[in-house]
Design a protein around this motif. Sequence first.
Motif, PDB file in Angstrom:
ATOM      1  N   SER A  30       0.813  -1.219   0.000  1.00 36.79           N
ATOM      2  CA  SER A  30       0.000   0.000   0.000  1.00 36.79           C
ATOM      3  C   SER A  30       0.846   1.269   0.000  1.00 36.79           C
ATOM      4  CB  SER A  30      -0.934   0.002   1.212  1.00 36.79           C
ATOM      5  OG  SER A  30      -0.191   0.021   2.425  1.00 36.79           O
ATOM      6  N   LEU A  31       2.167   1.142   0.179  1.00 40.00           N
ATOM      7  CA  LEU A  31       3.033   2.317   0.172  1.00 40.00           C
ATOM      8  C   LEU A  31       3.158   2.878  -1.246  1.00 40.00           C
ATOM      9  CD1 LEU A  31       5.932   1.176   2.536  1.00 40.00           C
ATOM     10  CD2 LEU A  31       4.169   2.862   3.033  1.00 40.00           C
ATOM     11  N   PRO A  32       3.373   4.196  -1.361  1.00 38.00           N
ATOM     12  CA  PRO A  32       3.511   4.799  -2.696  1.00 38.00           C
ATOM     13  C   PRO A  32       4.912   4.673  -3.268  1.00 38.00           C
ATOM     14  CG  PRO A  32       3.612   6.509  -1.036  1.00 38.00           C
ATOM     15  CD  PRO A  32       3.381   5.212  -0.290  1.00 38.00           C
ATOM     16  N   ASP A  33       5.722   3.763  -2.725  1.00 39.10           N
ATOM     17  CA  ASP A  33       7.099   3.610  -3.151  1.00 39.10           C
ATOM     18  C   ASP A  33       7.355   2.172  -3.587  1.00 39.10           C
ATOM     19  OD1 ASP A  33       7.710   6.268  -2.397  1.00 39.10           O
ATOM     20  OD2 ASP A  33       8.029   5.638  -0.332  1.00 39.10           O
ATOM     21  N   ALA A  34       8.356   2.016  -4.453  1.00 42.01           N
ATOM     22  CA  ALA A  34       8.817   0.687  -4.835  1.00 42.01           C
ATOM     23  C   ALA A  34       9.795   0.195  -3.772  1.00 42.01           C
ATOM     24  CB  ALA A  34       9.505   0.739  -6.200  1.00 42.01           C
ATOM     25  N   LEU A  35       9.556  -1.009  -3.238  1.00 40.63           N
ATOM     26  CA  LEU A  35      10.408  -1.574  -2.195  1.00 40.63           C
ATOM     27  C   LEU A  35      11.047  -2.861  -2.715  1.00 40.63           C
ATOM     28  CD1 LEU A  35       8.136  -1.200   0.974  1.00 40.63           C
ATOM     29  CD2 LEU A  35       9.820   0.395   0.092  1.00 40.63           C
ATOM     30  N   VAL A  36      12.368  -2.958  -2.513  1.00 40.71           N
ATOM     31  CA  VAL A  36      13.101  -4.156  -2.917  1.00 40.71           C
ATOM     32  C   VAL A  36      14.023  -4.540  -1.770  1.00 40.71           C
ATOM     33  CG1 VAL A  36      14.578  -5.225  -4.651  1.00 40.71           C
ATOM     34  CG2 VAL A  36      13.087  -3.331  -5.305  1.00 40.71           C
ATOM     35  N   LEU A  37      13.919  -5.802  -1.289  1.00 37.18           N
ATOM     36  CA  LEU A  37      14.809  -6.320  -0.259  1.00 37.18           C
ATOM     37  C   LEU A  37      15.906  -7.129  -0.939  1.00 37.18           C
ATOM     38  CD1 LEU A  37      12.266  -7.467   2.478  1.00 37.18           C
ATOM     39  CD2 LEU A  37      13.645  -5.404   2.444  1.00 37.18           C
ATOM     40  N   VAL A  38      17.159  -6.760  -0.655  1.00 37.58           N
ATOM     41  CA  VAL A  38      18.295  -7.446  -1.272  1.00 37.58           C
ATOM     42  C   VAL A  38      19.339  -7.750  -0.207  1.00 37.58           C
ATOM     43  CG1 VAL A  38      17.947  -6.264  -3.488  1.00 37.58           C
ATOM     44  CG2 VAL A  38      19.520  -5.285  -1.813  1.00 37.58           C
ATOM     45  N   THR A  39      20.227  -8.686  -0.534  1.00 42.42           N
ATOM     46  CA  THR A  39      21.393  -8.918   0.302  1.00 42.42           C
ATOM     47  C   THR A  39      22.433  -7.842   0.003  1.00 42.42           C
ATOM     48  OG1 THR A  39      22.444 -10.332  -1.348  1.00 42.42           O
ATOM     49  CG2 THR A  39      20.936 -11.399   0.211  1.00 42.42           C
ATOM     50  N   GLU A  40      23.497  -7.812   0.801  1.00 46.30           N
ATOM     51  CA  GLU A  40      24.536  -6.815   0.558  1.00 46.30           C
ATOM     52  C   GLU A  40      25.203  -7.010  -0.797  1.00 46.30           C
ATOM     53  OE1 GLU A  40      27.270  -6.772   3.804  1.00 46.30           O
ATOM     54  OE2 GLU A  40      26.040  -5.393   4.985  1.00 46.30           O
ATOM     55  N   GLU A  41      25.132  -8.226  -1.323  1.00 43.56           N
ATOM     56  CA  GLU A  41      25.684  -8.474  -2.666  1.00 43.56           C
ATOM     57  C   GLU A  41      24.729  -8.018  -3.767  1.00 43.56           C
ATOM     58  OE1 GLU A  41      25.469 -10.845  -0.293  1.00 43.56           O
ATOM     59  OE2 GLU A  41      27.556 -10.592   0.368  1.00 43.56           O
ATOM     60  N   GLY A  42      23.483  -7.674  -3.381  1.00 43.84           N
ATOM     61  CA  GLY A  42      22.514  -7.189  -4.356  1.00 43.84           C
ATOM     62  C   GLY A  42      21.525  -8.228  -4.833  1.00 43.84           C
ATOM     63  N   ASN A  43      21.518  -9.416  -4.224  1.00 41.77           N
ATOM     64  CA  ASN A  43      20.593 -10.467  -4.645  1.00 41.77           C
ATOM     65  C   ASN A  43      19.198 -10.209  -4.073  1.00 41.77           C
ATOM     66  OD1 ASN A  43      22.670 -11.836  -5.969  1.00 41.77           O
ATOM     67  ND2 ASN A  43      23.282 -12.867  -4.080  1.00 41.77           N
ATOM     68  N   ILE A  44      18.191 -10.224  -4.939  1.00 42.95           N
ATOM     69  CA  ILE A  44      16.818  -9.906  -4.549  1.00 42.95           C
ATOM     70  C   ILE A  44      16.190 -11.104  -3.839  1.00 42.95           C
ATOM     71  CG2 ILE A  44      14.527  -9.270  -5.421  1.00 42.95           C
ATOM     72  CD1 ILE A  44      15.943  -8.057  -7.862  1.00 42.95           C
ATOM     73  N   PHE A  95      16.250   6.852  -5.662  1.00 46.32           N
ATOM     74  CA  PHE A  95      16.566   5.638  -4.915  1.00 46.32           C
ATOM     75  C   PHE A  95      17.206   6.001  -3.578  1.00 46.32           C
ATOM     76  CE2 PHE A  95      16.603   3.994  -9.296  1.00 46.32           C
ATOM     77  CZ  PHE A  95      15.768   2.900  -9.141  1.00 46.32           C
ATOM     78  N   ARG A  96      16.728   5.332  -2.530  1.00 46.63           N
ATOM     79  CA  ARG A  96      17.342   5.403  -1.206  1.00 46.63           C
ATOM     80  C   ARG A  96      17.622   3.979  -0.748  1.00 46.63           C
ATOM     81  NH1 ARG A  96      16.946  10.361   1.472  1.00 46.63           N
ATOM     82  NH2 ARG A  96      15.650  11.903   0.382  1.00 46.63           N
ATOM     83  N   VAL A  97      18.776   3.775  -0.109  1.00 47.89           N
ATOM     84  CA  VAL A  97      19.160   2.454   0.374  1.00 47.89           C
ATOM     85  C   VAL A  97      19.384   2.549   1.881  1.00 47.89           C
ATOM     86  CG1 VAL A  97      20.825   0.572   0.204  1.00 47.89           C
ATOM     87  CG2 VAL A  97      20.214   1.889  -1.835  1.00 47.89           C
ATOM     88  N   MET A  98      18.753   1.626   2.628  1.00 39.64           N
ATOM     89  CA  MET A  98      18.862   1.610   4.081  1.00 39.64           C
ATOM     90  C   MET A  98      19.154   0.193   4.555  1.00 39.64           C
ATOM     91  SD  MET A  98      15.529   3.978   4.710  1.00 39.64           S
ATOM     92  CE  MET A  98      14.843   3.388   3.168  1.00 39.64           C
ATOM     93  N   PRO A  99      20.039   0.030   5.562  1.00 38.39           N
ATOM     94  CA  PRO A  99      20.244  -1.296   6.153  1.00 38.39           C
ATOM     95  C   PRO A  99      18.925  -1.802   6.734  1.00 38.39           C
ATOM     96  CG  PRO A  99      21.949   0.235   6.853  1.00 38.39           C
ATOM     97  CD  PRO A  99      20.890   1.051   6.174  1.00 38.39           C
ATOM     98  N   TYR A 100      18.566  -3.023   6.343  1.00 37.39           N
ATOM     99  CA  TYR A 100      17.281  -3.587   6.772  1.00 37.39           C
ATOM    100  C   TYR A 100      17.463  -4.542   7.941  1.00 37.39           C
ATOM    101  CZ  TYR A 100      12.866  -6.109   6.525  1.00 37.39           C
ATOM    102  OH  TYR A 100      11.676  -6.704   6.831  1.00 37.39           O
ATOM    103  N   SER A 101      18.415  -5.430   7.849  1.00 36.71           N
ATOM    104  CA  SER A 101      18.791  -6.334   8.938  1.00 36.71           C
ATOM    105  C   SER A 101      20.224  -6.757   8.671  1.00 36.71           C
ATOM    106  CB  SER A 101      17.842  -7.538   9.013  1.00 36.71           C
ATOM    107  OG  SER A 101      17.920  -8.313   7.831  1.00 36.71           O
ATOM    108  N   ASP A 102      20.711  -7.777   9.345  1.00 31.23           N
ATOM    109  CA  ASP A 102      22.089  -8.188   9.194  1.00 31.23           C
ATOM    110  C   ASP A 102      22.373  -8.590   7.741  1.00 31.23           C
ATOM    111  OD1 ASP A 102      24.687  -8.820   9.901  1.00 31.23           O
ATOM    112  OD2 ASP A 102      24.183 -10.901  10.382  1.00 31.23           O
ATOM    113  N   GLN A 103      23.278  -7.812   7.105  1.00 31.49           N
ATOM    114  CA  GLN A 103      23.715  -8.074   5.733  1.00 31.49           C
ATOM    115  C   GLN A 103      22.565  -8.030   4.725  1.00 31.49           C
ATOM    116  OE1 GLN A 103      25.880 -11.787   5.879  1.00 31.49           O
ATOM    117  NE2 GLN A 103      27.696 -10.830   6.751  1.00 31.49           N
ATOM    118  N   GLN A 104      21.576  -7.177   4.990  1.00 32.52           N
ATOM    119  CA  GLN A 104      20.464  -7.003   4.059  1.00 32.52           C
ATOM    120  C   GLN A 104      20.178  -5.510   3.893  1.00 32.52           C
ATOM    121  OE1 GLN A 104      17.146  -9.255   5.537  1.00 32.52           O
ATOM    122  NE2 GLN A 104      18.112 -11.237   5.153  1.00 32.52           N
TER     123      GLN A 104
END
Length: 431
Positions: A106-120, A177-186
């Motif tokens: 429902s957020l007006p933004d695109a959200l993508v969860l990735v690892t620190e290596e960039g894997n979705i 684009f904004r990037v924020m630490p989500y959890s350990d190595q994510q």
Amino acid sequence: MLDKLSLKSLLLELFIVLIVASVIGFFFHQPAIAIILGLLVLIGWHFRQLLRLSHWLWTDRSMTPPSGRGSWEPLFYGLLLMQQRNKRRRSELRSLIQRFRSGAESLPDALVLVTEEGNIFWCNGLAQHLLGLRWPEDSGQNIQNLLRYPEFSRYLQQRQFTQPLVQALNNGQQMEFRVMPYSDQQWLIVGRDVSQIHQLENMRRNFFANVSHELRTPLTVLQGYLEMMEQGEMPPASQQKALASMQSQTQRMAELVKQLLTLSKIEATPAYEMRQQIDVPHLLEQVYHDATALSEGRHQVICDVDKTLSVRGNEEQLRSALSNLVFNAINHTPTGTTISISWQKTLYGAEFKVSDNGPGIAPEHLSRLTERFYRVDGARSRHSGGSGLGLAIVKHALGHHGSKLRIESQPHQQTVFSFQLSKAHILSEGH
């Protein structure tokens, strides 16, 4: 409710086995052998329970542990309680993940969860729509392989996320684009479509540049004539010509300021001022008289107005829209043109139409006519006193009335400017 296994219960179990074995041995006059046999039976029983536990852990697919006796009963029961707690926790975790994903969708933004290596490993629906990702097909893919932009790759590799990155996509959209630490190595990558903001910013810069240019030209003319007059080198005939030109430039600046104020006022008009009862036939009668005076007999102006058709809206804005459309036809068509004004009821509401048989407008200009300061022929528009804001005013005024300006033109045949107000705006005869 069973208590947990304790040393006391184990010793009690051992004591009972020894007592029973001693009693049996006493009757058979072999107490030592009976005690040894009793201990062996106890050890064999414990071995059997261990084998049952191992079978359940490694072979049995049942979620419920086996039942036990004696000292093994609290152990098996404890495993059962642990299974139930884990089941509840898994259910709560699934519910939490579901709520998170529902909120993320429902957020007006695109959200993508990735690892620190960039894997979705997850993305929401807006990320699929704006960034072209696919879920779950792209799970495990590196986002840099899917968003192939050098600036975006450098942004992720440098890991300096204090400032956002604005990236122009291949489809013309501007993404922040904004990037924020989500959890350990994510990482959580948030993408926002700022195309409209970017466009408005460009329009704002162009607007101020155009206003500066529009004001600079007449001011330069005024300054030049004033300097010539100050030097006293201008003959009387030239002075009269200069005064006429200065007056024309002053009127042009006054008209520009007036149009800017009108446009600003229209943009800021609140919705509750859109409920006025407007006698459109009376408005058009005034506009017709002003148009014939402006034309000075150079055009033939024809009116076809439904005298009973009144509407609800904002009178000042509607007057600006009607007069700008009619005066544009007068100012931008040559002598001998026939201009027709129509205000009639249709199946879908009330329609206003201004048409002329002048030279027309080339197709490449039609989509840009409502832009501020856009002119098909700049020199001719300035000569006629046009500010380049008239159709922009019409666009905003009609937008407040839930309508859009339609422009159709066949060069050297007919040009039509029209709009339609819905049935909800039409006043009944009782009003």
